[in-house]
Design a protein around this motif. Sequence first.
Motif, mmCIF file in Angstrom:
data_model
loop_
_atom_site.group_PDB
_atom_site.id
_atom_site.type_symbol
_atom_site.label_atom_id
_atom_site.label_comp_id
_atom_site.label_asym_id
_atom_site.label_seq_id
_atom_site.Cartn_x
_atom_site.Cartn_y
_atom_site.Cartn_z
ATOM 1 N N ALA A 60 -33.500 8.754 127.761
ATOM 2 C CA ALA A 60 -34.592 9.692 128.010
ATOM 3 C C ALA A 60 -34.541 10.205 129.444
ATOM 4 O O ALA A 60 -34.123 9.496 130.362
ATOM 5 C CB ALA A 60 -35.940 9.021 127.743
ATOM 6 N N LEU A 61 -34.994 11.451 129.635
ATOM 7 C CA LEU A 61 -34.959 12.063 130.971
ATOM 8 C C LEU A 61 -35.745 11.248 131.990
ATOM 9 O O LEU A 61 -35.335 11.121 133.142
ATOM 10 C CB LEU A 61 -35.504 13.493 130.914
ATOM 11 N N ARG A 62 -36.904 10.728 131.592
ATOM 12 C CA ARG A 62 -37.731 9.965 132.529
ATOM 13 C C ARG A 62 -37.014 8.692 132.990
ATOM 14 O O ARG A 62 -37.103 8.305 134.150
ATOM 15 C CB ARG A 62 -39.075 9.609 131.890
ATOM 16 N N VAL A 63 -36.318 8.054 132.067
ATOM 17 C CA VAL A 63 -35.551 6.851 132.426
ATOM 18 C C VAL A 63 -34.412 7.237 133.361
ATOM 19 O O VAL A 63 -34.152 6.587 134.371
ATOM 20 C CB VAL A 63 -35.007 6.165 131.160
ATOM 21 N N LEU A 64 -33.736 8.340 133.018
ATOM 22 C CA LEU A 64 -32.628 8.821 133.838
ATOM 23 C C LEU A 64 -33.116 9.202 135.239
ATOM 24 O O LEU A 64 -32.440 8.941 136.240
ATOM 25 C CB LEU A 64 -31.981 10.024 133.158
ATOM 26 N N GLU A 82 -37.838 17.477 137.230
ATOM 27 C CA GLU A 82 -37.251 18.821 137.218
ATOM 28 C C GLU A 82 -35.787 18.772 137.655
ATOM 29 O O GLU A 82 -34.945 19.489 137.114
ATOM 30 C CB GLU A 82 -38.033 19.768 138.143
ATOM 31 N N THR A 83 -35.485 17.942 138.643
ATOM 32 C CA THR A 83 -34.106 17.814 139.110
ATOM 33 C C THR A 83 -33.232 17.209 138.029
ATOM 34 O O THR A 83 -32.083 17.621 137.832
ATOM 35 C CB THR A 83 -34.053 16.926 140.372
ATOM 36 N N THR A 84 -33.766 16.245 137.313
ATOM 37 C CA THR A 84 -33.002 15.560 136.270
ATOM 38 C C THR A 84 -32.712 16.479 135.093
ATOM 39 O O THR A 84 -31.730 16.278 134.363
ATOM 40 C CB THR A 84 -33.776 14.316 135.782
ATOM 41 N N GLN A 85 -33.544 17.485 134.896
ATOM 42 C CA GLN A 85 -33.396 18.369 133.740
ATOM 43 C C GLN A 85 -32.098 19.165 133.751
ATOM 44 O O GLN A 85 -31.704 19.711 132.723
ATOM 45 C CB GLN A 85 -34.588 19.321 133.652
#
Length: 302
Positions: free
Chosen positions: A258-262, A272-275
């Motif tokens: 998941a993006l939040r975990v990443l 936003e940066t991870t997206q």
Amino acid sequence: MATELGASVGTIDTYTDDLNCYLAWLDENSLGLNEIGLEQMRDYIAALDGRDYASSTIARRITVVRGLHKLLIAEELGPRDPTSTMPAVKRPRKLPIVLSIAETEALLETAHALAADPSVGLYRQAGYARRAALFETLYASGMRISEALSLQSDAAPPGTRMLLVRGKGDKQRLVPLHERATAAIALWQKLAHAYSGSKPTQWLFHSVRNSTKPLTRQAAVLEIKEAAVAAGLASPERVSPHVLRHAFATHMHSGGTALRVLQELLGHAGVETTQIYTHLDTSRLHQMVRDLHPLNAQAGSA
């Protein structure tokens, strides 16, 4: 101020260059800081554009100028902020280079093969082992090269599965470390000890000859480019330690993380940066369809 915010030496040097660029332009045009208005700011941006700087460089240099004038106002050293009415300059978002899993494995295996060859001599073998350990650590954890190079010598004892990393802004986070990475670190430490006869007291990744000197970023960049050439990767000159961070993030996201975990693993301040890694996945899908879809192949041969 920059060091209080946890900025790296490289970041400080970059901002110093940006500031010197502005001050030099003022000097060339016989202008003082208190004489700058919106018109002069536009002239400065035009001058930067005329030097064929990348748009990201121009945006960063304008940001530094904004910060300077805001500081002068805050310290009551300037009458006005000439940047206050300037529209924000958006940096274009470039998709980073990402190695495929096969390319990443080729890079790592090349490093391991050299580290396993005693015929090169103990000094060179230890250097190759350090290289393999560094690459494995970066790819296993997704940490920044600056974070890896600041790890303490006792950061990853045998059996370690998580590392405590100090990132930007002096924030700490836990990152994963798998068995292959810890084994590579153990081999590096064994060979380094065998060469020098003493155990390092400070740095995990250090000079083979002098354990009190940490491995430099410049040396790490040269080593990964050498390894990329040896592994037969395309455009090896574009491969850097940061590419392994991108590979970690992209491969983890492709695997369902998941993006939040990443975001937490990478130490990003905002999701936003991870997206960007969702864009990378989409980009790779488009490339796969273009290169592998049978109808595209037929069209190309028609």
